[in-house]
Motif scaffolding. Structure first.
Motif, PDB file in Angstrom:
ATOM      1  N   SER A 103      32.042  33.821  52.185  1.00 48.03           N
ATOM      2  CA  SER A 103      32.156  35.265  52.351  1.00 48.03           C
ATOM      3  C   SER A 103      30.856  35.968  52.716  1.00 48.03           C
ATOM      4  O   SER A 103      30.890  37.004  53.395  1.00 48.03           O
ATOM      5  CB  SER A 103      32.708  35.887  51.055  1.00 48.03           C
ATOM      6  OG  SER A 103      33.880  35.240  50.632  1.00 48.03           O
ATOM      7  N   GLY A 116      32.231  44.278  51.163  1.00 53.15           N
ATOM      8  CA  GLY A 116      33.604  44.293  51.645  1.00 53.15           C
ATOM      9  C   GLY A 116      34.468  43.161  51.137  1.00 53.15           C
ATOM     10  O   GLY A 116      35.673  43.122  51.432  1.00 53.15           O
ATOM     11  N   VAL A 117      33.892  42.213  50.364  1.00 52.28           N
ATOM     12  CA  VAL A 117      34.645  41.068  49.856  1.00 52.28           C
ATOM     13  C   VAL A 117      34.959  41.293  48.373  1.00 52.28           C
ATOM     14  O   VAL A 117      34.048  41.579  47.592  1.00 52.28           O
ATOM     15  CB  VAL A 117      33.852  39.759  50.032  1.00 52.28           C
ATOM     16  CG1 VAL A 117      34.647  38.573  49.509  1.00 52.28           C
ATOM     17  CG2 VAL A 117      33.478  39.564  51.493  1.00 52.28           C
ATOM     18  N   PRO A 118      36.242  41.180  47.954  1.00 48.79           N
ATOM     19  CA  PRO A 118      36.584  41.418  46.549  1.00 48.79           C
ATOM     20  C   PRO A 118      36.192  40.245  45.650  1.00 48.79           C
ATOM     21  O   PRO A 118      36.457  39.089  45.974  1.00 48.79           O
ATOM     22  CB  PRO A 118      38.099  41.595  46.589  1.00 48.79           C
ATOM     23  CG  PRO A 118      38.544  40.809  47.784  1.00 48.79           C
ATOM     24  CD  PRO A 118      37.441  40.916  48.783  1.00 48.79           C
ATOM     25  N   LYS A 168      36.888  33.693  44.072  1.00 52.73           N
ATOM     26  CA  LYS A 168      35.945  34.808  44.153  1.00 52.73           C
ATOM     27  C   LYS A 168      35.856  35.503  42.800  1.00 52.73           C
ATOM     28  O   LYS A 168      36.434  36.569  42.578  1.00 52.73           O
ATOM     29  CB  LYS A 168      36.352  35.766  45.273  1.00 52.73           C
ATOM     30  CG  LYS A 168      36.232  35.136  46.666  1.00 52.73           C
ATOM     31  CD  LYS A 168      36.657  36.074  47.743  1.00 52.73           C
ATOM     32  CE  LYS A 168      36.435  35.456  49.114  1.00 52.73           C
ATOM     33  NZ  LYS A 168      37.218  34.202  49.317  1.00 52.73           N
ATOM     34  N   SER A 194      28.218  52.515  43.644  1.00 48.18           N
ATOM     35  CA  SER A 194      27.732  51.391  44.451  1.00 48.18           C
ATOM     36  C   SER A 194      26.326  51.022  43.990  1.00 48.18           C
ATOM     37  O   SER A 194      25.589  51.862  43.468  1.00 48.18           O
ATOM     38  CB  SER A 194      27.740  51.734  45.941  1.00 48.18           C
ATOM     39  OG  SER A 194      26.791  52.741  46.223  1.00 48.18           O
ATOM     40  N   GLN A 245      37.765  44.390  39.373  1.00 44.36           N
ATOM     41  CA  GLN A 245      37.449  43.848  40.691  1.00 44.36           C
ATOM     42  C   GLN A 245      36.419  44.720  41.390  1.00 44.36           C
ATOM     43  O   GLN A 245      36.571  45.940  41.471  1.00 44.36           O
ATOM     44  CB  GLN A 245      38.714  43.756  41.544  1.00 44.36           C
ATOM     45  CG  GLN A 245      38.540  42.912  42.808  1.00 44.36           C
ATOM     46  CD  GLN A 245      39.851  42.705  43.545  1.00 44.36           C
ATOM     47  OE1 GLN A 245      40.296  43.579  44.276  1.00 44.36           O
ATOM     48  NE2 GLN A 245      40.478  41.547  43.329  1.00 44.36           N
ATOM     49  N   THR A 262      30.324  47.516  45.069  1.00 40.06           N
ATOM     50  CA  THR A 262      30.923  48.825  44.803  1.00 40.06           C
ATOM     51  C   THR A 262      32.084  48.675  43.830  1.00 40.06           C
ATOM     52  O   THR A 262      32.783  47.656  43.818  1.00 40.06           O
ATOM     53  CB  THR A 262      31.433  49.480  46.103  1.00 40.06           C
ATOM     54  OG1 THR A 262      32.421  48.622  46.707  1.00 40.06           O
ATOM     55  CG2 THR A 262      30.303  49.710  47.078  1.00 40.06           C
ATOM     56  N   TYR A 263      32.247  49.712  43.014  1.00 40.37           N
ATOM     57  CA  TYR A 263      33.404  49.803  42.122  1.00 40.37           C
ATOM     58  C   TYR A 263      33.787  51.273  42.054  1.00 40.37           C
ATOM     59  O   TYR A 263      33.028  52.090  41.515  1.00 40.37           O
ATOM     60  CB  TYR A 263      33.077  49.271  40.729  1.00 40.37           C
ATOM     61  CG  TYR A 263      34.223  49.443  39.749  1.00 40.37           C
ATOM     62  CD1 TYR A 263      35.337  48.612  39.811  1.00 40.37           C
ATOM     63  CD2 TYR A 263      34.199  50.453  38.780  1.00 40.37           C
ATOM     64  CE1 TYR A 263      36.396  48.768  38.921  1.00 40.37           C
ATOM     65  CE2 TYR A 263      35.241  50.612  37.887  1.00 40.37           C
ATOM     66  CZ  TYR A 263      36.344  49.774  37.967  1.00 40.37           C
ATOM     67  OH  TYR A 263      37.394  49.940  37.088  1.00 40.37           O
ATOM     68  N   SER A 295      33.807  45.124  44.944  1.00 36.20           N
ATOM     69  CA  SER A 295      33.722  44.751  46.356  1.00 36.20           C
ATOM     70  C   SER A 295      32.261  44.484  46.682  1.00 36.20           C
ATOM     71  O   SER A 295      31.400  45.326  46.426  1.00 36.20           O
ATOM     72  CB  SER A 295      34.275  45.875  47.236  1.00 36.20           C
ATOM     73  OG  SER A 295      34.093  45.559  48.604  1.00 36.20           O
TER      74      SER A 295
END
Length: 416
Positions: free
Chosen positions: A229, A195-197, A168, A131, A190, A126-127, A192
């Protein structure tokens, strides 16, 4: 009678029966167009498959788990990788230790690089409000980009320092960029992922689709970052090995097989892994598609033969209808060669017009995609089809022409 007069008489004879001439020409047209088009489809299919294989690298070996056989061995989604010649007590997954063992230059001098690979399933990126469910979220090493021929078009790929630090960072394919960012420059942004950036550091060069799969719907990140992650520290999905050159791929495969057999305790022809050699696959596909193209051309050539038989029938009818004309011309001194030349010229003109029309139709047809394949016009097929059509005109027109030339004037004049 010179050649110009023979041509003039031939044209007049053809134009006197326009519908009949047009139908005969249509038969040749269909035959020539079919040969050229089917060969073009076969060539287009061959080139498409070759390009898909080359995207993975011609000197690349792909090692994946293959759990088959008895003795309590697990069966994975990869299926069997060889003949079941005996039981195996325990199947082993591919591990990071296996990948590191393959980098031993003493045991594997033909290996240039080794890239362990994990795939994170069901990864949604997602940004902002956008998504996208990424088809392939790959965790690997920097050597992977060269091994599978995935150059970066914008930004950069990640480096060994990023792998050691488990940073990451991520390199995205064109499809992911378009879905998440649109016209916005993604470098430095950045996203996601579940849920992880992850920070975008590069964008891959567009690769296009490979059959049912979009090769640009991919994200590539450092292996430890993906394991921490998204995927967990389990087994590897693949190990991608790049040989030192196209000529050493077979040697590299033998070295890799020996190392893995020793590590996995394989003593028969039923290993718990399989090795896909891109060079061997490419040769096999080339042979298969070449045979396929020849078969298509042979099938289409039948319609050329049918067109030739049509010429014979039409010319026989023409000779019968113009028997009195032939008798009059021979009675006033027309030589046998002039009669023979005229009817041969008519048959050749029918074939030539039909052949050229077929080439034109085929050329237009190759501008369109057929069953998902872009046809590739093969110049040799054009020359061959056109030459065969002319040969057919001469061959199948020779019997009616010879029959007309042999008619005796008195018999021809009496014909009703």
């Amino acid at each position: 009678m010179n050649q110009i007069e023979i041509l003039r008489f031939a044209l007049r004879g053809l134009l006197a029966n326009k519908m009949r001439s047009a139908l005969t020409t249509l038969g040749i047209l269909i035959g020539v167009a079919a040969v050229i088009m089917l060969v073009a489809v076969g060539e287009g299919s061959s080139q498409s498959i070759q390009q898909n294989i080359q995207r993975l690298g011609a000197n690349t070996l792909t090692i994946s788990p293959s759990f088959s056989g008895g003795g309590g061995a697990m069966r994975g989604p990869g299926g069997g990788g060889g003949a079941n010649t005996g039981p195996r007590t325990q199947a082993r997954q591919l591990s990071l230790a296996d990948a590191k063992a393959l980098t031993d230059k003493t045991l594997a001098p033909s290996v240039k690089s080794v890239s362990p690979v994990v795939n994170a399933s069901s990864s949604t990126a997602t940004y902002g409000a956008a998504s996208h469910s990424v088809a392939q979220f790959v965790g690997t090493y920097p050597s992977y980009f060269e091994a599978v021929n995935k150059p970066v078009a914008k930004g950069t790929y990640f480096f060994n320092d990023d792998v050691l630090a488990a940073r990451k960072v991520v390199v995205l394919g064109q499809t992911v960029v378009e879905e998440l960012f649109g016209a916005v420059d993604p470098i430095g942004k950045q996203i996601s992922v579940s849920g992880v950036p992850f920070t975008v550091v590069g964008v891959l060069k567009e690769a296009g689709s490979t059959g049912m799969q979009d090769a640009d719907d991919i994200a590539i990140a450092p292996l430890p970052a993906v394991q921490q992650s998204l995927s967990g520290f389990g087994s590897l999905g693949q190990i991608v090995v790049q040989a030192t050159g196209a000529g050493t791929t077979t040697s590299a495969q033998a070295e890799v097989t020996a190392i893995l057999n020793q590590r996995h305790g394989i003593t028969n022809d039923n290993p718990d892994y399989r090795v896909l050699n891109q060079a061997t696959l490419q040769e096999t596909v080339s042979e298969a598609t070449g045979t396929f193209t020849v078969l298509l051309g042979a099938v289409a050539a039948i319609s050329l033969l049918v067109g030739g038989i049509g010429i014979t029938n039409i010319m026989l009818v023409t000779v019968t209808e113009r028997t009195r004309e032939i008798g009059i011309r021979k009675a006033i001194g027309a030589p046998r060669s002039a009669i023979l030349g005229q009817f041969l010229m008519e048959a050749t003109l029918l074939s030539l017009v039909g052949g050229l029309s077929g080439v034109l139709v085929a050329f237009v047809g190759t501008r369109f995609t057929i069953a998902g394949i872009e046809p590739v016009l093969v110049p040799s097929s054009v020359v061959l089809a056109l030459g065969v059509s002319l040969g057919i005109g001469l061959f199948f027109g020779s019997y009616p022409a010879n029959r007309a030339a042999k008619l005796r004037p008195i018999q021809a004049l009496r014909h009703e």
